[in-house]
Design a protein around this motif. Structure first.
Motif, PDB file in Angstrom:
ATOM      1  N   PHE A   1      -2.173   3.406  -1.857  1.00 21.02           N
ATOM      2  CA  PHE A   1      -1.013   3.836  -2.676  1.00 21.02           C
ATOM      3  C   PHE A   1      -0.928   5.404  -3.068  1.00 21.02           C
TER       4      PHE A   1
ATOM      5  N   GLU B   1       0.783  -1.243   0.014  1.00 20.14           N
ATOM      6  CA  GLU B   1      -0.116   0.107   0.062  1.00 20.14           C
ATOM      7  C   GLU B   1       0.926   1.188  -0.133  1.00 20.14           C
ATOM      8  N   SER B   2       2.106   1.033  -0.028  1.00 23.94           N
ATOM      9  CA  SER B   2       2.909   2.507  -0.060  1.00 23.94           C
ATOM     10  C   SER B   2       4.267   2.343  -0.799  1.00 23.94           C
TER      11      SER B   2
END
Length: 318
Positions: free
Chosen positions: A167, A139-140
């Motif tokens: 994201f 997610e990052s």
């Protein structure tokens, strides 16, 4: 290791809110490769203890997983929150739990925490027996940069999921219909997962699911994700599942091509031929390997491979 078995099939990963008893009950009548009961985003902080208890009761009452569902998973809260250990303590020991979906995996340490907890809470399933698998949500930006280390962090890791909305938030991006802003991240995920021999790469959620326009968008995203190397997609509504599972299964044309290749390749191998042609195209080991993989997946999806083998039994290498 079972967690990395190539036979695992997750075309659709359908989220079901853990806070809704009605949806928990209804989920057992659905047909999906994966049902993931959600304790994270769909549950408010104040409602998490109640949702956790309701989900535990729901899963404890299951004598067996429905035949229409291949895998039951739980999306717990991130390990950076005070809820993750409570989620695992309450739910990991339950026999009905096949997998844990771990959100916000930013580093190998997140997977170390979950792996150690699962081994402690369900020792009879680890390392022998039927281990609880982990599917990691990416997610990052930090997670994308550390993908190689993340993929090697746990023997229980069984796949990666791309969380597009988080994201986009991390990078201050705006999601567009083309999804071009996610090209690098999505390519990195499928490449890292394949290099680590993880069986599943699950693509982003399609936020459109109503009407003809929503269906068209979903189909477009499925075809695009499959072309990039993803082998499944997250679903947020039951109406998305049939389309996702159909489009992430081999098409009839693909399966017929693959069956013809495998039959002819068996005959070519018996004759000591390493390369040959079919319909004017050269067939060598990589092409034959792809064909065998398609046939195996088609069987897993319930397609009539044996009928096609009978139909094309006379196929010869040219």
């Amino acid at each position: 290791m079972a967690a990395r078995s190539s036979s695992i099939l997750r075309r659709a990963l359908l989220y079901v809110p853990g806070s809704s008893p009605r949806m928990l009950t209804k989920s057992l009548g659905l047909t999906s490769d994966n049902i993931t009961y959600d304790l994270e985003d769909s549950v408010t902080p104040a409602a998490k203890p109640q949702a956790r208890a309701a989900l535990r009761e729901h899963l404890s009452n299951l004598s067996s997983r429905p035949n229409s569902i291949s895998e039951l998973a739980i999306r717990i809260n991130a390990v950076s929150t005070p809820h993750a250990l409570d989620d695992l303590t309450a739910l990991a020991p339950l026999p009905a739990v096949d997998a844990i979906v771990l959100p916000k995996v930013n580093s190998p340490s997140d997977l170390h925490f979950a792996t150690d907890a699962l081994r402690h809470l369900a020792p009879e399933r680890h390392p022998e027996g039927n281990p609880i698998k982990i599917i990691a949500l990416i997610e990052s930006a930090r997670a994308i940069v550390d993908l190689r280390e993340i993929c090697a962090a746990s023997p229980l890791l069984s796949g990666l999921i791309f969380a597009a909305e988080d994201f986009a938030l991390d990078l201050s991006l705006t999601r567009t219909p083309s999804l071009s802003e996610f090209l690098y991240a999505r390519s990195a995920i499928v490449t890292a997962a394949r290099a680590a021999e993880l069986p599943s790469t699950i693509d982003l959620v399609c936020t459109s699911y109503k009407g003809e326009e929503g269906l068209a968008r979903l189909e477009e995203e499925c075809r695009g994700g499959k072309a990039m190397g993803f082998n499944g997609k997250q679903c947020i509504h039951p109406t998305q599942v049939e389309t996702v599972q159909r489009l992430f299964a081999p098409s009839d044309k693909e399966v017929e091509w693959a069956v013809r290749i495998t039959i002819a390749d068996e005959k070519a191998a018996s004759a000591g031929r390493g390369a040959w042609t079919l319909d004017g195209q050269m067939i060598d080991a990589p092409v034959a390997g792809k064909a065998r993989a398609i046939v195996d997946k088609a069987r897993g999806c319930g397609l009539d491979v044996d009928g096609l083998r009978e139909k094309w039994n006379g196929q010869e290498p040219e």
